[in-house]
Design a protein around this motif. Sequence first.
Motif, PDB file in Angstrom:
ATOM      1  N   LEU A  82      73.650  -8.260  48.009  1.00 27.26           N
ATOM      2  CA  LEU A  82      74.653  -8.277  49.078  1.00 27.26           C
ATOM      3  C   LEU A  82      75.723  -7.210  48.857  1.00 27.26           C
ATOM      4  N   THR A  83      76.127  -7.011  47.608  1.00 32.11           N
ATOM      5  CA  THR A  83      77.125  -5.974  47.306  1.00 32.11           C
ATOM      6  C   THR A  83      76.596  -4.592  47.643  1.00 32.11           C
ATOM      7  N   ASP A  84      75.331  -4.333  47.293  1.00 34.68           N
ATOM      8  CA  ASP A  84      74.717  -3.037  47.600  1.00 34.68           C
ATOM      9  C   ASP A  84      74.646  -2.811  49.115  1.00 34.68           C
ATOM     10  N   LEU A  85      74.302  -3.856  49.868  1.00 29.63           N
ATOM     11  CA  LEU A  85      74.232  -3.725  51.325  1.00 29.63           C
ATOM     12  C   LEU A  85      75.622  -3.503  51.919  1.00 29.63           C
ATOM     13  N   ASN A  86      76.622  -4.196  51.391  1.00 31.75           N
ATOM     14  CA  ASN A  86      78.001  -3.986  51.849  1.00 31.75           C
ATOM     15  C   ASN A  86      78.422  -2.530  51.671  1.00 31.75           C
ATOM     16  N   ASN A  87      77.966  -1.920  50.576  1.00 35.43           N
ATOM     17  CA  ASN A  87      78.378  -0.554  50.248  1.00 35.43           C
ATOM     18  C   ASN A  87      77.491   0.520  50.858  1.00 35.43           C
ATOM     19  N   ASP A  88      76.415   0.116  51.520  1.00 36.97           N
ATOM     20  CA  ASP A  88      75.463   1.068  52.097  1.00 36.97           C
ATOM     21  C   ASP A  88      75.918   1.462  53.501  1.00 36.97           C
ATOM     22  N   SER A  89      76.318   2.710  53.665  1.00 35.88           N
ATOM     23  CA  SER A  89      76.837   3.178  54.957  1.00 35.88           C
ATOM     24  C   SER A  89      75.768   3.254  56.044  1.00 35.88           C
ATOM     25  N   GLU A  90      74.500   3.118  55.664  1.00 32.26           N
ATOM     26  CA  GLU A  90      73.414   3.139  56.644  1.00 32.26           C
ATOM     27  C   GLU A  90      73.158   1.756  57.245  1.00 32.26           C
ATOM     28  N   VAL A  91      73.744   0.733  56.666  1.00 32.25           N
ATOM     29  CA  VAL A  91      73.515  -0.649  57.116  1.00 32.25           C
ATOM     30  C   VAL A  91      74.680  -1.093  57.992  1.00 32.25           C
ATOM     31  N   ASP A  92      74.356  -1.596  59.187  1.00 33.23           N
ATOM     32  CA  ASP A  92      75.393  -2.045  60.122  1.00 33.23           C
ATOM     33  C   ASP A  92      75.586  -3.547  60.106  1.00 33.23           C
ATOM     34  N   GLY A  93      74.478  -4.278  60.008  1.00 37.76           N
ATOM     35  CA  GLY A  93      74.556  -5.731  60.016  1.00 37.76           C
ATOM     36  C   GLY A  93      73.783  -6.333  58.858  1.00 37.76           C
ATOM     37  N   ILE A  94      74.331  -7.390  58.285  1.00 34.96           N
ATOM     38  CA  ILE A  94      73.664  -8.111  57.185  1.00 34.96           C
ATOM     39  C   ILE A  94      73.496  -9.565  57.627  1.00 34.96           C
ATOM     40  N   SER A 102      68.337 -24.659  46.646  1.00 30.40           N
ATOM     41  CA  SER A 102      69.428 -25.590  46.340  1.00 30.40           C
ATOM     42  C   SER A 102      70.344 -25.130  45.205  1.00 30.40           C
ATOM     43  N   HIS A 103      69.854 -24.238  44.328  1.00 25.09           N
ATOM     44  CA  HIS A 103      70.705 -23.812  43.208  1.00 25.09           C
ATOM     45  C   HIS A 103      71.699 -22.726  43.609  1.00 25.09           C
ATOM     46  N   LEU A 104      71.624 -22.271  44.869  1.00 26.88           N
ATOM     47  CA  LEU A 104      72.536 -21.235  45.353  1.00 26.88           C
ATOM     48  C   LEU A 104      73.465 -21.833  46.406  1.00 26.88           C
ATOM     49  N   ASN A 105      74.758 -21.645  46.237  1.00 35.06           N
ATOM     50  CA  ASN A 105      75.741 -22.187  47.177  1.00 35.06           C
ATOM     51  C   ASN A 105      75.838 -21.285  48.406  1.00 35.06           C
ATOM     52  N   GLU A 106      75.391 -21.790  49.544  1.00 37.54           N
ATOM     53  CA  GLU A 106      75.319 -20.972  50.752  1.00 37.54           C
ATOM     54  C   GLU A 106      76.665 -20.368  51.131  1.00 37.54           C
ATOM     55  N   GLU A 107      77.705 -21.174  51.106  1.00 44.13           N
ATOM     56  CA  GLU A 107      79.011 -20.697  51.567  1.00 44.13           C
ATOM     57  C   GLU A 107      79.517 -19.542  50.720  1.00 44.13           C
ATOM     58  N   ASP A 108      79.283 -19.599  49.416  1.00 43.46           N
ATOM     59  CA  ASP A 108      79.716 -18.508  48.539  1.00 43.46           C
ATOM     60  C   ASP A 108      79.119 -17.181  48.984  1.00 43.46           C
ATOM     61  N   PHE A 109      77.842 -17.199  49.340  1.00 42.27           N
ATOM     62  CA  PHE A 109      77.150 -15.954  49.658  1.00 42.27           C
ATOM     63  C   PHE A 109      77.384 -15.506  51.100  1.00 42.27           C
ATOM     64  N   ILE A 110      77.570 -16.458  52.004  1.00 42.14           N
ATOM     65  CA  ILE A 110      77.942 -16.095  53.372  1.00 42.14           C
ATOM     66  C   ILE A 110      79.259 -15.331  53.371  1.00 42.14           C
ATOM     67  N   GLN A 111      80.217 -15.815  52.561  1.00 44.11           N
ATOM     68  CA  GLN A 111      81.536 -15.180  52.514  1.00 44.11           C
ATOM     69  C   GLN A 111      81.525 -13.871  51.726  1.00 44.11           C
ATOM     70  N   MET A 112      80.433 -13.614  51.030  1.00 50.10           N
ATOM     71  CA  MET A 112      80.303 -12.374  50.269  1.00 50.10           C
ATOM     72  C   MET A 112      79.968 -11.184  51.178  1.00 50.10           C
ATOM     73  N   ILE A 113      79.444 -11.472  52.356  1.00 50.97           N
ATOM     74  CA  ILE A 113      79.089 -10.411  53.305  1.00 50.97           C
ATOM     75  C   ILE A 113      80.367  -9.831  53.900  1.00 50.97           C
ATOM     76  N   SER A 114      80.452  -8.525  53.935  1.00 57.29           N
ATOM     77  CA  SER A 114      81.634  -7.861  54.475  1.00 57.29           C
ATOM     78  C   SER A 114      81.843  -8.262  55.940  1.00 57.29           C
ATOM     79  N   PRO A 115      83.063  -8.607  56.339  1.00 60.82           N
ATOM     80  CA  PRO A 115      83.314  -9.032  57.722  1.00 60.82           C
ATOM     81  C   PRO A 115      82.856  -8.010  58.762  1.00 60.82           C
ATOM     82  N   ASP A 116      82.898  -6.715  58.409  1.00 61.67           N
ATOM     83  CA  ASP A 116      82.499  -5.698  59.382  1.00 61.67           C
ATOM     84  C   ASP A 116      80.976  -5.481  59.422  1.00 61.67           C
ATOM     85  N   LYS A 117      80.233  -6.287  58.633  1.00 61.85           N
ATOM     86  CA  LYS A 117      78.769  -6.282  58.688  1.00 61.85           C
ATOM     87  C   LYS A 117      78.209  -7.690  58.915  1.00 61.85           C
TER      88      LYS A 117
END
Length: 287
Positions: A82-94, A102-117
């Motif tokens: 997700l960090t790499d996609l946030n920093n990739d200027s070629e990517v518009d939406g994630i 179940s071992h991954l907290n969905e909310e943590d990772f949803i909020q990790m996506i840059s608001p402008d993507k």
Amino acid sequence: MTLMDGKKLSDLKKSQIKSQVEELMKDKNARRPKLSVVLVGNDPSSELYVRNKKKACEMVGIIGETINLSATCSAKELTKVLTDLNNDSEVDGILLQLPLPSHLNEEDFIQMISPDKDVDGFHYINQGKLLQNLPTIYSCTPLGVVELLDYYKIDVVGKNVCMVGTSNIVGKPLGLMLLNRHASVDFCNRETKNLKEHTIKADILISATGRKWLITEDMVKNGAVVIDIGTIKDPITHKLYGDVDFENVKKKASFITPVPGGVGPMTIACLLENTLKLYLNHKNNCK
């Protein structure tokens, strides 16, 4: 009774988006809009949804990328993607395909996506802008419902809306979007006492619970607009049903969405619309 044909409107919107993308690509220096979908694990339903999203992207000239991660991937691995996609200027939406293992907290990772993507409009910042009635990226399914209402020229100003189901993904944002359009919105959830007392008053009745035939004919006011967002697959026949007892409720409704073919196709169309919107935002910010 008028059937609200989401498939028809979805096809129209896809055609318009395709034309917009083709026009943008006349600039030889322009890059194509790009949507990156992250799929963790191999849930069959999620895999099908992701394939459909990629196919829809290709139809309109948007690059649809799928990043597959194993069901056992660590939080560190998903964070890096997700960090790499946030920093990739070629990517518009994630888009992070849910549910996660179940071992991954969905909310943590949803909020990790840059608001402008944040193509799904799930980030706290985008949802906060919705609350304040500021321009933002709207969640795809609520946006699809609003665009269906607009297409069929259904004015919500001053109307009584009953929103059955209050998830952060559909019910809450949709109710707020209609509130921002000056409707009076009654939110109902699983703890609501005597649901019928609420639904029977509604000029516009919307249900998004995933409970087959929760909404019956006796719960609907004559002439009401009925929007069914629920999708339930029969495990034996594999037939799709909605929250609404369609065959009986349609006798009382002035407008009604079918399942399938109502809200579902609009969700994909609005995903493409949001991707193009984010692309144009990035393009304008680079000037």
